[in-house]
Design a protein around this motif. Structure first.
Motif, PDB file in Angstrom:
ATOM      1  N   GLN A 283       0.850  -1.345  -0.086  1.00 15.98           N
ATOM      2  CA  GLN A 283      -0.008  -0.004   0.063  1.00 15.98           C
ATOM      3  C   GLN A 283       0.800   1.331  -0.063  1.00 15.98           C
ATOM      4  OE1 GLN A 283      -2.384  -0.860   3.582  1.00 15.98           O
ATOM      5  NE2 GLN A 283      -3.995  -1.665   2.545  1.00 15.98           N
ATOM      6  N   ASN A 284       1.995   1.181   0.583  1.00 12.95           N
ATOM      7  CA  ASN A 284       2.874   2.291   0.573  1.00 12.95           C
ATOM      8  C   ASN A 284       4.090   2.186  -0.614  1.00 12.95           C
ATOM      9  OD1 ASN A 284       2.332   3.944   3.055  1.00 12.95           O
ATOM     10  ND2 ASN A 284       1.951   1.697   3.789  1.00 12.95           N
TER      11      ASN A 284
ATOM     12  N   LYS B 155      -1.376  -0.698  -7.436  1.00 13.59           N
ATOM     13  CA  LYS B 155      -1.074  -1.628  -6.243  1.00 13.59           C
ATOM     14  C   LYS B 155      -2.356  -2.403  -6.170  1.00 13.59           C
ATOM     15  CE  LYS B 155       1.151   2.504  -4.260  1.00 13.59           C
ATOM     16  NZ  LYS B 155       0.947   3.603  -3.078  1.00 13.59           N
ATOM     17  N   SER B 156      -1.833  -3.658  -5.584  1.00 14.86           N
ATOM     18  CA  SER B 156      -2.863  -4.770  -5.508  1.00 14.86           C
ATOM     19  C   SER B 156      -3.329  -4.568  -3.943  1.00 14.86           C
ATOM     20  CB  SER B 156      -2.002  -5.850  -5.496  1.00 14.86           C
ATOM     21  OG  SER B 156      -2.812  -7.185  -5.172  1.00 14.86           O
TER      22      SER B 156
ATOM     23  N   GLY C 170      13.701  -3.667  -1.576  1.00  9.10           N
ATOM     24  CA  GLY C 170      14.144  -3.930  -0.361  1.00  9.10           C
ATOM     25  C   GLY C 170      14.712  -2.880   0.551  1.00  9.10           C
ATOM     26  N   ILE C 171      15.505  -2.296   0.086  1.00 12.12           N
ATOM     27  CA  ILE C 171      16.206  -1.021   0.778  1.00 12.12           C
ATOM     28  C   ILE C 171      15.305  -0.209   0.875  1.00 12.12           C
ATOM     29  CG2 ILE C 171      17.722   0.955   0.327  1.00 12.12           C
ATOM     30  CD1 ILE C 171      19.362  -1.540   1.205  1.00 12.12           C
ATOM     31  N   TRP C 172      14.234   0.198   0.104  1.00 11.66           N
ATOM     32  CA  TRP C 172      13.188   1.057   0.380  1.00 11.66           C
ATOM     33  C   TRP C 172      12.397   0.621   1.533  1.00 11.66           C
ATOM     34  CZ3 TRP C 172       8.189  -0.036   0.442  1.00 11.66           C
ATOM     35  CH2 TRP C 172       7.329   1.109   0.617  1.00 11.66           C
ATOM     36  N   ALA C 173      12.215  -0.741   1.537  1.00 16.37           N
ATOM     37  CA  ALA C 173      11.458  -1.319   2.554  1.00 16.37           C
ATOM     38  C   ALA C 173      12.233  -1.221   3.817  1.00 16.37           C
ATOM     39  CB  ALA C 173      10.793  -2.830   2.286  1.00 16.37           C
ATOM     40  N   LEU C 174      13.326  -1.555   4.039  1.00 14.75           N
ATOM     41  CA  LEU C 174      13.889  -1.321   5.460  1.00 14.75           C
ATOM     42  C   LEU C 174      13.794   0.250   5.879  1.00 14.75           C
ATOM     43  CD1 LEU C 174      17.534  -3.119   4.654  1.00 14.75           C
ATOM     44  CD2 LEU C 174      15.455  -3.756   6.195  1.00 14.75           C
TER      45      LEU C 174
END
Length: 778
Positions: free
Chosen positions: A502-503, A511-512, A640-644
């Motif tokens: 969502q983000n 977005k799903s 993945g880096i953005w998610a961290l």
């Protein structure tokens, strides 16, 4: 040579780049109009005497009559394949019957010339093949086609080359100072290399892999489950054999030959050792450049390949493999191009189109059978009749690898009967059934629900080997013991996938809303097999079936002992050499391992099943084809880096990771890009590094070390994430190609780092051994 249209030989009309147009014309019209078309050249080379076989063209030929020429050659008739034509021409002209593994594809040569006052225009793409025999074939063993060939003779390579240079009128002219000179260059290079030089080169290649013994704690494993482990390891060995076959059809023979001769010399031992790391003759860390040649391959005897000759045991040849790794591996005919596939697929019914692009079918040729007159169907299927409109057809994995899969299924059923865990029992039986039915849906679901101390992944999954389209899955196996403590600690990542979705930094329309929490399992690896060549994976996120991803999400497995080995032996030395001293303290295992988790999580979010601008439903994999793997790896890494960063901002991860995650990621860039730009992870990593460096997020200092610009890294990561996610969401292959072409390169900053790591000889990856598996098997 008889064509497919009675006495008139029709040829496929090609574009100037060699692609099929879908049209065909009579051979005479092709040469009158100057249309581009295809032909084959087959050279027979005697290894012991270093001679080439020449044929004397018949006086009735319409071009170069009565002149000495290639061993065998001919046009590729409309609808026919290159390799089938090469085999047939050799049979018809010289009476030599050879299997497909005798033919080594060297290169494609475009000949453009106008002869006989403009009445014969030759615009011809020639597929040049080499057949390597141990010794000369006795001349009396040939059966010459009188209308084509008047005589044959052997001639030393260098003598023949000098005659061509002199433009001797008795020989059909070839410009050996141009592209056709590759024939002589390849042969000369192949047989002039010295043993010591090759040994040194192979030893250097081997030294890039550091041997590591991987252990795991078996506490809590029952005696019954140890028997399960033994049976599954045996099944994994069968899977390994299938993978060798998937890479290239003569690959298993080459492996067996090298193993048999490994003890005969130090050089042969090195060949065998490096082959076992790459599982093919092509080096993963060198852009898939061949480190062996057909001259290193096995010798096969065919007593009935020609006429029998008294006192001669028969024809001996080297099992061949091409210098360039085939982009379609062994999933498609070696001589099939993308245009041919698309033209064929377009005419298929919808269900057969799905088979053509599915993970679990290989594509074969009807004309792969040499004697078409005696074979009415292929594989017993009347829909695959020889001489039908299309030359291609699909074969399910369950049929293509039937004998091996029957054995593997039996072992898994036995293991399932013994398993103490209900979920493991269900998975093993379902997977065994899938091997024989070719329907992997239920087995993938049961794999996702696996809740067992023994953690087993086995079957066809990844599509990296298919660089032609990225459609076909290779077999692999990962057998491990679950690390319960580490698994419990990382549960939050799988639980927050919907929040991440969502983000995501992309338009909300893409977005799903149906992202499902992803189970994450941390294991200690006990054994692996199949598609685990070259650089070793530290984690995987499966399944790749878009139906399951949409309906059930994905599950991920992290190989903690593999990650620990790579961090200790590779990432720390890289950081010491390439990261600015004031930032080296930020490189730690927690950041490295946590980013690995996020990388795998991010495979499960973002675009998968998409709606194209036209309104048509599709998938990212189908739209991006051969570009999908590299872009997907880049997406998982950068998102993945953005998610961290997102998790830290939500207080789900400690703020102490704020700097260490970026610096560890920077060191990881240099680790992954060393896998090479032919490999999806290396290609994706080069894209990320070069983008971030251009944005000023990474800095190269005068001493050759790098640092992270903490003021710019966050914004740059988000922008690249948005770029890749949007390309995937729209299925924009043109944009994907442009992005990769611009940034997927060894730039100057990357070269600085790579040169430094080469100088101090930091290993590129690990070469694991599995003492526990050996002990269990014994």
């Amino acid at each position: 040579m008889a064509g497919p249209h009675d006495q008139v030989e029709y040829l496929d009309v090609l574009t100037k780049t060699g692609q099929k147009t879908g049209a065909s014309k009579p051979r005479a019209d092709i040469h009158k109009d100057g249309d581009y078309h295809r032909a084959v050249h087959v050279w027979i080379y005697s290894e012991s005497t270093q001679e080439l076989l020449l044929q004397l063209r018949s006086d009735c030929k319409d071009s170069f009559p009565g002149m000495w020429d290639i061993s065998s050659a001919g046009h590729i008739s409309a609808g026919d394949s290159s390799l089938a034509t090469a085999r047939r021409e050799l049979h018809e002209e010289l009476g030599v019957i050879l299997p497909k593994d005798a033919f080594e594809m060297l290169f494609v040569y475009l000949e453009e010339c106008i002869l006989y006052d403009g009445t014969f225009i030759n615009h011809e793409f020639n597929d040049v093949y080499l057949v390597t025999t141990g010794a000369p074939i006795p001349l009396e063993a040939f059966t010459l086609q009188e209308t084509e060939v008047s005589a044959v003779k052997y001639i030393p390579c260098e003598e023949y080359k000098s005659l061509l240079v002199k433009e001797d009128p008795e020989y059909v002219p070839y410009n050996v100072n141009g592209p056709y000179g590759q024939l002589f260059d390849i042969i000369a290079q192949r047989y002039k290399e010295k043993t010591e030089e090759r040994s040194v080169a192979l030893q250097k290649q081997l030294s890039r892999y550091v041997p590591v013994s991987l252990n795991a704690e078996l506490t809590g494993i029952t005696d019954a489950d140890k028997k399960v482990l033994q049976l599954v390891v045996k099944a994994a060995a069968v899977i390994d054999d299938i993978f060798y076959h998937q890479v290239w059809y003569s690959n298993p023979d080459v492996r067996d030959w090298l193993k048999e001769h490994a003890d005969s010399s130090h050089l042969n031992l090195l060949k065998w050792m490096y082959f076992m790391i790459n599982k093919s003759p092509w080096s993963c860390l060198d852009e898939n450049k061949a480190f062996l040649t057909t001259a290193d391959s096995m010798i096969k005897l065919l007593p009935d390949a020609t006429k029998r000759v008294s006192g001669w045991k028969g024809l001996e040849y080297r099992a061949a493999f091409p210098l360039l790794k085939p982009p379609g591996a062994n999933f498609y005919p070696a001589d099939m191009d993308k245009m041919e596939f698309e033209l064929w697929k377009a005419g298929l019914p919808e269900d057969q189109k799905q088979d053509a692009t599915s993970f679990f079918h290989v594509i074969k040729r009807c004309s792969g059978v040499l004697d078409a007159s005696t074979a009415k169907t292929v594989d017993g299927n009347p829909d695959h009749a020889l001489g039908s409109m299309h030359d291609l057809y699909c074969v399910p994995f369950s049929q293509e690898y039937k004998s091996s899969l029957i054995i593997a299924a039996e072992l898994l059923h036995k293991a399932g009967d013994l398993a103490s865990s209900a979920s493991l029992k269900r998975f093993l039986h379902n997977k065994a059934n899938a091997f024989l039915s070719n329907d992997y849906y239920d087995s993938d679901i049961s794999w996702m629900k696996l809740d067992s101390k023994l953690d087993i992944t086995i079957g066809p999954y990844e599509t990296y080997e298919d660089t032609l389209f990225g459609y076909k899955a290779t077999f692999e196996a990962f057998i491990g013991v679950r690390d319960d403590k580490a698994t419990a600690e990382i549960k939050l990542f799988g639980d927050h996938l919907l929040v991440l979705e969502q983000n995501l930094p992309m338009d909300d329309a893409y977005k799903s809303k149906d992202v499902i929490s992803a189970p994450i399992r941390v294991i200690q690896l006990v054994y692996n097999a199949g598609d685990v060549k070259g650089p070793q994976t530290v984690a995987f996120n499966l399944p790749n079936d878009e139906r399951i991803v949409k309906e059930h999400g994905t599950s991920m497995v992290l190989l903690k002992n593999v990650s620990e080995a790579k961090f200790k032996h590779i990432l720390l030395p890289i950081a010491e050499a390439c990261i600015a001293k004031e930032q080296q303290e930020h490189v730690d295992f927690e950041s490295f391992f946590t980013h690995t988790i996020c990388h795998e999580c991010c495979h499960g979010i973002g675009p998968h099943t998409i709606v194209l601008p036209s309104g048509q439903k599709s998938t990212v994999r189908l739209e991006l084809q051969e570009l999908h793997s590299a872009l997907e790896e880049a997406k998982a890494d950068i998102v993945g880096i953005w998610a961290l960063r997102f998790f830290i901002s939500q207080d789900l991860l400690p703020r102490s990771l704020s700097k260490s995650m970026y610096v560890s990621y920077l060191a990881g860039c240099f680790r992954s890009v060393r896998f090479g730009l032919e490999e999806a992870h290396g290609k994706g990593q080069a894209l990320q590094f070069n983008w971030l460096f251009e944005k000023g997020a990474f800095i190269l200092h005068p001493d050759g070390r790098f640092s992270v610009n903490f003021d710019k890294i966050e914004d740059a990561v988000e922008k690249l994430s948005r770029e890749i996610l949007t390309i995937q969401a729209t299925g924009d292959k043109t944009a994907a190609k442009a992005l990769l072409q611009k940034h997927c390169k060894i730039s100057h900053p990357l070269q600085v780092a790579l040169d430094k790591l080469e100088t101090i000889q930091v290993p590129v990856d690990i070469a694991p051994t599995f003492p526990i598996a050996v002990e269990i098997m014994n």
